[in-house]
Design a protein around this motif. Structure first.
Motif, PDB file in Angstrom:
ATOM      1  N   ASP A 290      36.433  42.424  52.106  1.00 44.41           N
ATOM      2  CA  ASP A 290      36.404  42.906  53.484  1.00 44.41           C
ATOM      3  C   ASP A 290      36.513  44.426  53.566  1.00 44.41           C
ATOM      4  O   ASP A 290      36.471  44.991  54.639  1.00 44.41           O
ATOM      5  CB  ASP A 290      37.503  42.254  54.333  1.00 44.41           C
ATOM      6  N   HIS A 291      36.671  45.104  52.410  1.00 47.31           N
ATOM      7  CA  HIS A 291      36.639  46.560  52.382  1.00 47.31           C
ATOM      8  C   HIS A 291      36.301  46.978  50.950  1.00 47.31           C
ATOM      9  O   HIS A 291      36.344  46.182  50.013  1.00 47.31           O
ATOM     10  CB  HIS A 291      37.978  47.159  52.833  1.00 47.31           C
ATOM     11  N   THR A 292      35.956  48.243  50.783  1.00 48.96           N
ATOM     12  CA  THR A 292      35.579  48.747  49.468  1.00 48.96           C
ATOM     13  C   THR A 292      36.827  48.897  48.592  1.00 48.96           C
ATOM     14  O   THR A 292      37.811  49.528  48.993  1.00 48.96           O
ATOM     15  CB  THR A 292      34.859  50.098  49.595  1.00 48.96           C
ATOM     16  N   HIS A 293      36.741  48.300  47.419  1.00 49.32           N
ATOM     17  CA  HIS A 293      37.930  48.235  46.566  1.00 49.32           C
ATOM     18  C   HIS A 293      37.476  47.921  45.150  1.00 49.32           C
ATOM     19  O   HIS A 293      36.509  47.179  44.934  1.00 49.32           O
ATOM     20  CB  HIS A 293      38.870  47.139  47.075  1.00 49.32           C
ATOM     21  N   VAL A 294      38.159  48.474  44.155  1.00 54.64           N
ATOM     22  CA  VAL A 294      37.858  48.229  42.744  1.00 54.64           C
ATOM     23  C   VAL A 294      39.153  47.847  42.035  1.00 54.64           C
ATOM     24  O   VAL A 294      40.201  48.475  42.253  1.00 54.64           O
ATOM     25  CB  VAL A 294      37.218  49.460  42.074  1.00 54.64           C
ATOM     26  N   ASP A 295      39.076  46.822  41.191  1.00 56.69           N
ATOM     27  CA  ASP A 295      40.234  46.354  40.434  1.00 56.69           C
ATOM     28  C   ASP A 295      39.782  46.067  39.004  1.00 56.69           C
ATOM     29  O   ASP A 295      38.954  45.172  38.776  1.00 56.69           O
ATOM     30  CB  ASP A 295      40.809  45.095  41.080  1.00 56.69           C
ATOM     31  N   LEU A 296      40.284  46.838  38.051  1.00 53.03           N
ATOM     32  CA  LEU A 296      39.960  46.654  36.638  1.00 53.03           C
ATOM     33  C   LEU A 296      41.258  46.399  35.882  1.00 53.03           C
ATOM     34  O   LEU A 296      42.238  47.127  36.061  1.00 53.03           O
ATOM     35  CB  LEU A 296      39.257  47.884  36.054  1.00 53.03           C
ATOM     36  N   ALA A 297      41.285  45.356  35.035  1.00 51.22           N
ATOM     37  CA  ALA A 297      42.526  44.982  34.361  1.00 51.22           C
ATOM     38  C   ALA A 297      42.253  44.576  32.917  1.00 51.22           C
ATOM     39  O   ALA A 297      41.195  44.042  32.593  1.00 51.22           O
ATOM     40  CB  ALA A 297      43.218  43.847  35.105  1.00 51.22           C
ATOM     41  N   TRP A 298      43.234  44.826  32.088  1.00 50.75           N
ATOM     42  CA  TRP A 298      43.195  44.455  30.678  1.00 50.75           C
ATOM     43  C   TRP A 298      44.535  43.841  30.311  1.00 50.75           C
ATOM     44  O   TRP A 298      45.595  44.319  30.727  1.00 50.75           O
ATOM     45  CB  TRP A 298      42.923  45.676  29.810  1.00 50.75           C
ATOM     46  N   GLU A 299      44.500  42.763  29.546  1.00 50.20           N
ATOM     47  CA  GLU A 299      45.724  42.084  29.117  1.00 50.20           C
ATOM     48  C   GLU A 299      45.640  41.782  27.628  1.00 50.20           C
ATOM     49  O   GLU A 299      44.603  41.347  27.121  1.00 50.20           O
ATOM     50  CB  GLU A 299      45.926  40.783  29.895  1.00 50.20           C
ATOM     51  N   SER A 300      46.733  41.996  26.938  1.00 49.15           N
ATOM     52  CA  SER A 300      46.844  41.643  25.528  1.00 49.15           C
ATOM     53  C   SER A 300      48.010  40.680  25.374  1.00 49.15           C
ATOM     54  O   SER A 300      49.072  40.866  25.987  1.00 49.15           O
ATOM     55  CB  SER A 300      47.080  42.885  24.663  1.00 49.15           C
ATOM     56  N   SER A 301      47.819  39.633  24.558  1.00 49.05           N
ATOM     57  CA  SER A 301      48.863  38.625  24.388  1.00 49.05           C
ATOM     58  C   SER A 301      48.993  38.247  22.918  1.00 49.05           C
ATOM     59  O   SER A 301      48.060  38.438  22.129  1.00 49.05           O
ATOM     60  CB  SER A 301      48.549  37.377  25.221  1.00 49.05           C
ATOM     61  N   ARG A 302      50.135  37.716  22.588  1.00 48.01           N
ATOM     62  CA  ARG A 302      50.374  37.255  21.221  1.00 48.01           C
ATOM     63  C   ARG A 302      51.086  35.907  21.262  1.00 48.01           C
ATOM     64  O   ARG A 302      52.181  35.783  21.810  1.00 48.01           O
ATOM     65  CB  ARG A 302      51.199  38.268  20.431  1.00 48.01           C
ATOM     66  N   LEU A 303      50.435  34.900  20.685  1.00 49.60           N
ATOM     67  CA  LEU A 303      50.962  33.542  20.647  1.00 49.60           C
ATOM     68  C   LEU A 303      51.773  33.330  19.392  1.00 49.60           C
ATOM     69  O   LEU A 303      51.338  33.694  18.291  1.00 49.60           O
ATOM     70  CB  LEU A 303      49.814  32.532  20.684  1.00 49.60           C
ATOM     71  N   ARG A 309      49.163  34.766  16.426  1.00 51.76           N
ATOM     72  CA  ARG A 309      47.829  35.333  16.625  1.00 51.76           C
ATOM     73  C   ARG A 309      47.769  36.061  17.966  1.00 51.76           C
ATOM     74  O   ARG A 309      48.495  35.741  18.909  1.00 51.76           O
ATOM     75  CB  ARG A 309      46.774  34.222  16.609  1.00 51.76           C
ATOM     76  N   SER A 310      46.843  37.047  18.050  1.00 49.07           N
ATOM     77  CA  SER A 310      46.691  37.850  19.264  1.00 49.07           C
ATOM     78  C   SER A 310      45.454  37.428  20.041  1.00 49.07           C
ATOM     79  O   SER A 310      44.443  37.027  19.465  1.00 49.07           O
ATOM     80  CB  SER A 310      46.593  39.341  18.905  1.00 49.07           C
ATOM     81  N   GLY A 311      45.557  37.523  21.353  1.00 52.72           N
ATOM     82  CA  GLY A 311      44.433  37.264  22.241  1.00 52.72           C
ATOM     83  C   GLY A 311      44.381  38.334  23.312  1.00 52.72           C
ATOM     84  O   GLY A 311      45.169  39.290  23.305  1.00 52.72           O
ATOM     85  N   GLY A 312      43.488  38.179  24.237  1.00 52.35           N
ATOM     86  CA  GLY A 312      43.382  39.185  25.285  1.00 52.35           C
ATOM     87  C   GLY A 312      42.506  38.738  26.430  1.00 52.35           C
ATOM     88  O   GLY A 312      41.843  37.701  26.371  1.00 52.35           O
ATOM     89  N   SER A 313      42.524  39.542  27.485  1.00 50.34           N
ATOM     90  CA  SER A 313      41.741  39.259  28.675  1.00 50.34           C
ATOM     91  C   SER A 313      41.280  40.583  29.281  1.00 50.34           C
ATOM     92  O   SER A 313      42.035  41.566  29.292  1.00 50.34           O
ATOM     93  CB  SER A 313      42.573  38.476  29.701  1.00 50.34           C
ATOM     94  N   LEU A 314      40.052  40.607  29.735  1.00 48.09           N
ATOM     95  CA  LEU A 314      39.494  41.776  30.408  1.00 48.09           C
ATOM     96  C   LEU A 314      38.814  41.290  31.669  1.00 48.09           C
ATOM     97  O   LEU A 314      38.012  40.336  31.616  1.00 48.09           O
ATOM     98  CB  LEU A 314      38.487  42.478  29.495  1.00 48.09           C
ATOM     99  N   ARG A 315      39.137  41.888  32.800  1.00 47.77           N
ATOM    100  CA  ARG A 315      38.516  41.431  34.042  1.00 47.77           C
ATOM    101  C   ARG A 315      38.251  42.622  34.955  1.00 47.77           C
ATOM    102  O   ARG A 315      38.917  43.660  34.880  1.00 47.77           O
ATOM    103  CB  ARG A 315      39.392  40.397  34.753  1.00 47.77           C
TER     104      ARG A 315
END
Length: 810
Positions: A290-303, A309-315
């Motif tokens: 409903d308005h101009t907006h930018v959201d960038l995220a990065w996540e790193s995880s370790r199980l 082991r390590s994993g991650g997420s980028l969105r």
């Protein structure tokens, strides 16, 4: 209800579904599957191919972000004729509050500072403001069009039940006024819990349970009101586009942050929903800009595990909103990696290696001078790969391993939705959706070269819904047509399915105010399913009574059915005892499963002063099942598979009591929780173990969550999930013979902390650190080695993991 050997029955074939084998089809299918399913390649090659896509995903989103914000900070805050700010009684901004012009569609959502702009709204427009946990507020616009208006400040009082929901009637209604039992999960709750997928977004919902059903591939399902996954319908804005093929792994393939909200309707009190909505309906509400907006995220995880082991997420999410508020667009992308983990060190994984790439776009536009026409279009694409089993050989092709389950699923989904406001009393809604799925799979053991398979499915849904407001009621009627096409070939197991199911549902219901605090929602649905000879008539109704401002009583009754068609558990092949596959076939006399359900609840919303609010609810529920589906062992000793026959077996009853509550202390603390005590029993003992109790169904389970802002720009989240003792079948392989186990209870805790750095304007950086399964609760009696029973998994879906995330918003 699939029981006993149900937990991973695998294959299914009936005479009407068998397609003739073609010369060379097995080898051709295998070659094509190997080419298509990149999950079977060594991880290094897989990572390189993923890296190409990811390296293009983030720059692509940055280009869109730059285009959306290229005009500079000054131009991104243009002249606003009607600026609005929403605050608490203490003057604290309320983000994610929805501001809607009364009598028309559209509106705006407040930012982190509680601000929003209603551009192009006519002078004198009355505003309605809603936010989760706050009473409905309002105001009016009185500015002239030639000068900016002073900022309108709207203060909301704390209260529960004031949120606006849509699932019960198809129209926005205040939650407190909805006769059916409905729970809302807002975007703020999704963000607070750091949820990455739909499964994580809903797991803290009272009365709902997420469970993993296979140690090899981690297929996940949802249980609602004590009933397993196929009894709950998952819809997207009311459209049942989540097919049985999509449900096998779908809960972990829908990005949570791409949703504005989730509504969980318990029971079958609404006539808007058809087959499989026996326990209830989960309605997904996609994010709309409903308005101009930018959201960038990065996540790193370790199980954690035997070998951490390590994993991650980028969105990324890019929103664009036109200055006049009449059009908007949103583009999103998400990339997840979860590593395979061998928890007990036996050389076989308990946590499956998973990779997800999801990209999508949504556009919305108003047409006509008064905005009486609205068009919304969605397009989403996902590529999801998972592999588990032989941990030591996970880099090799699957037919060079002792046990492997590897699946690569590609999904394309598109929809068009049209809303036409004919008059102040009548509106028309039409929707057309299509989802196409391709899946390559390997379910094999003992270095089997013939365990490759392929599946494809296409689901088309078209619907028309009309709302007609009368003096004291609203009439809703319409039609919904579904076509679900499925082809599934596993030639190594003698399974070839070619199935097309069609269903046309006609429905009508009235939402009537009776006076004296009473409200009645009643209706009738008639479904004609291609797998059933006669139409299925489902009467449904719900009654609400508000004897006082702080007390609400609800009662809902309804009937439902499940047709004898391919289910999600049929499309997952389970290997036990070192490679024996379970194959399910249908009895020629199999008929649909019927249900009757009832739910009664009492809700109390005490007044705790002007800064605090609370809501407590006690619910009684019961579901009766007739001609329930049961898988009976009927093995042919001449074949290598273990054959099961799906038959109708008597009835069953699920009943229980659910207590839930919410407490808000000022604007800083909110506590939500619930506990369920239930009984789920068959009318007669089932033949395999002689038990009358449902399996994998605890008598006691519950959730508790805390959201706390101890200081400005700081937020904490703590969530707890209790899973009580239950009976679970444990099949021979690692153990010498089949037996029924009573599992222990599990208590898991999730916790995270976030800090927001303000960079001016809407620019923010949010840093988050947290732990999932802080208590490291995990099943202790797992089977070991290649002869294990992969269906014998209970409790938490993964061991403890640590994660850190950076979120850039501007």
């Amino acid at each position: 209800m699939s029981i006993a050997r149900r937990s991973r029955p695998i294959a299914r074939r009936s005479p009407k579904m068998t397609i003739p084998p073609r010369p060379g089809s097995a080898s051709q299918l295998r070659r094509e599957s190997v080419r298509r399913c990149s999950a079977w390649q060594p991880p290094a090659l897989r990572r390189r191919s993923v890296g190409v896509v990811v390296s293009g995903l983030l720059p692509g989103l940055l280009v869109v972000a730059a285009a959306a914000t290229a005009s500079g900070p000054e131009d991104r805050t243009p002249f606003c004729s009607h600026p609005v700010r929403v605050l608490t009684p203490d003057g604290v901004p309320i983000p994610q509050a929805r501001i809607s012009p009364v009598g028309s569609e559209g509106g705006a959502t407040t930012d982190a500072e509680g601000r929003a702009c209603l551009a192009d709204a006519p002078a004198g427009t009355t505003l309605m403001v809603t936010a989760s946990g706050w009473a409905v507020g309002g105001g009016s616009l009185a500015a002239t069009s030639d000068a900016p208006e002073r900022e309108i400040v709207i203060t909301l009082q704390p209260a529960f039940g004031e949120e606006m929901v849509v699932s019960a009637t198809g129209k926005l209604r205040r939650l407190q006024d909805v006769p059916v039992h409905l729970q809302q999960i807002g975007r703020d709750q999704i963000v607070a819990s750091a949820a990455r997928s739909l499964a994580e977004a809903i797991e803290f919902t009272p009365g709902l349970r997420i469970e993993s059903n296979c140690a090899n591939c981690n297929t996940t399902s949802v249980r609602l009101l004590g009933l397993e996954g196929p009894y709950t319908q998952i819809v997207v804005e009311g459209q049942p586009t989540v097919s049985s093929l999509a449900l096998v792994y779908g809960l972990e393939q829908i990005p949570a942050r791409m949703l504005d909200g989730i509504e969980v309707l318990k029971g079958s009190g609404s006539a808007l929903y058809g087959a499989s909505s026996v326990a209830g309906t989960i309605n997904l509400l996609p994010h709309q800009a409903d308005h101009t907006h930018v959201d960038l995220a990065w996540e790193s995880s370790r199980l954690q595990g035997n070998d951490s082991r390590s994993g991650g997420s980028l969105r990324g999410l890019v929103d664009w909103g036109a200055a006049d508020g009449r059009s908007s667009a949103s583009v999103h992308g998400q990339r997840d990696e979860v590593p395979a983990v061998d928890v007990d060190g036996d050389g076989f994984s308990e946590v499956t290696r998973r990779e997800l790439l999801a990209v999508g776009a949504r556009g919305h536009a108003l047409f006509g001078d008064d905005g009486g026409w609205q068009l919304t279009a969605d397009l989403n694409w996902t590529d999801a790969a998972r592999r588990g089993g032989d941990f030591e050989r996970i880099a090799l092709p699957p037919d060079q391993t002792a046990v492997t389950e590897a699946i690569d699923t590609r999904t394309v989904a598109g929809s068009l939705r049209l809303l036409h406001v004919v008059s102040s009393r009548v509106d028309l809604r039409a929707a057309l959706s299509r989802v196409e799925i391709e899946r390559d799979s390997y379910y094999g053991a003992d270095f089997d070269p013939d365990a490759y398979g392929a599946s494809s499915g296409a689901t088309t849904v078209a619907g028309l819904q009309v709302h007609h407001a009368l003096r004291r009621s609203t009439l809703t009627w319409g039609v919904q047509a579904e076509r679900d096409e499925l082809v599934d070939v596993q030639l190594g197991y003698g399974r070839q399915i070619e199935e097309t199911n069609e269903n046309v549902g006609l429905f009508a219901q009235e939402d009537r105010a009776l006076g004296g605090g009473f409200s009645l929602l009643y209706g009738l649905r008639v479904d004609q399913h291609s797998a059933i000879d006669d139409p299925i008539v489902s009467p449904r109704g719900a009654l609400l009574w508000n004897p006082s401002d702080d007390v609400t009583l609800r009662a809902a009754i309804g009937t439902g059915f499940r047709p004898p068609s391919t289910f999600d558990e049929d499309l997952h092949i389970e290997l036990v005892g070192g490679g024996v596959a379970r194959v399910v076939r249908d009895d020629p006399e199999l008929v649909e499963e019927r249900s009757r359900s009832a739910l009664f609840s009492l809700e109390w919303r005490p007044t705790l002063g002007r800064r605090n609010s609370a809501a407590f609810e006690l619910s009684l529920f019961e579901t009766r099942l007739a001609d329930l589906f049961f898988q009976r062992e009927q093995d042919d000793p001449q074949t290598p598979e273990l054959e099961l026959l799906r038959v109708n077996l008597g009835g069953a009853r699920v009943r229980g009591i659910e207590g839930s509550g919410s407490l808000r202390v000022g604007s800083a603390v909110q506590i939500d929780g619930g506990l369920v005590l239930q009984s789920a029993r068959f009318d007669d003992p089932e033949p395999d173990f002689g038990s009358r109790d449902f399996y994998r169904t605890p008598e006691l389970y519950g959730t508790l969550s805390l959201r706390w802002q101890p200081a400005p720009r700081w937020s904490l989240f703590v969530g707890a999930i209790h899973t009580g003792e239950m009976l679970a079948p444990h099949y021979a392989g690692f153990i010498p013979e089949d037996r029924l186990e009573r599992t222990p209870f599990f208590l898991t805790l999730d916790a995270n902390a976030s800090h927001t750095f303000e960079l001016g304007g809407e620019r923010q950086i949010v840093l988050t650190v947290g732990l999932r399964n802080l208590t490291d609760e995990y099943q202790q009696d797992l089977d070991r080695g290649p002869l294990r029973d992969p269906s014998y998994v209970v409790g938490p879906r993964a061991p403890r993991s640590l994660f850190a995330a950076v979120d850039l918003r501007f």
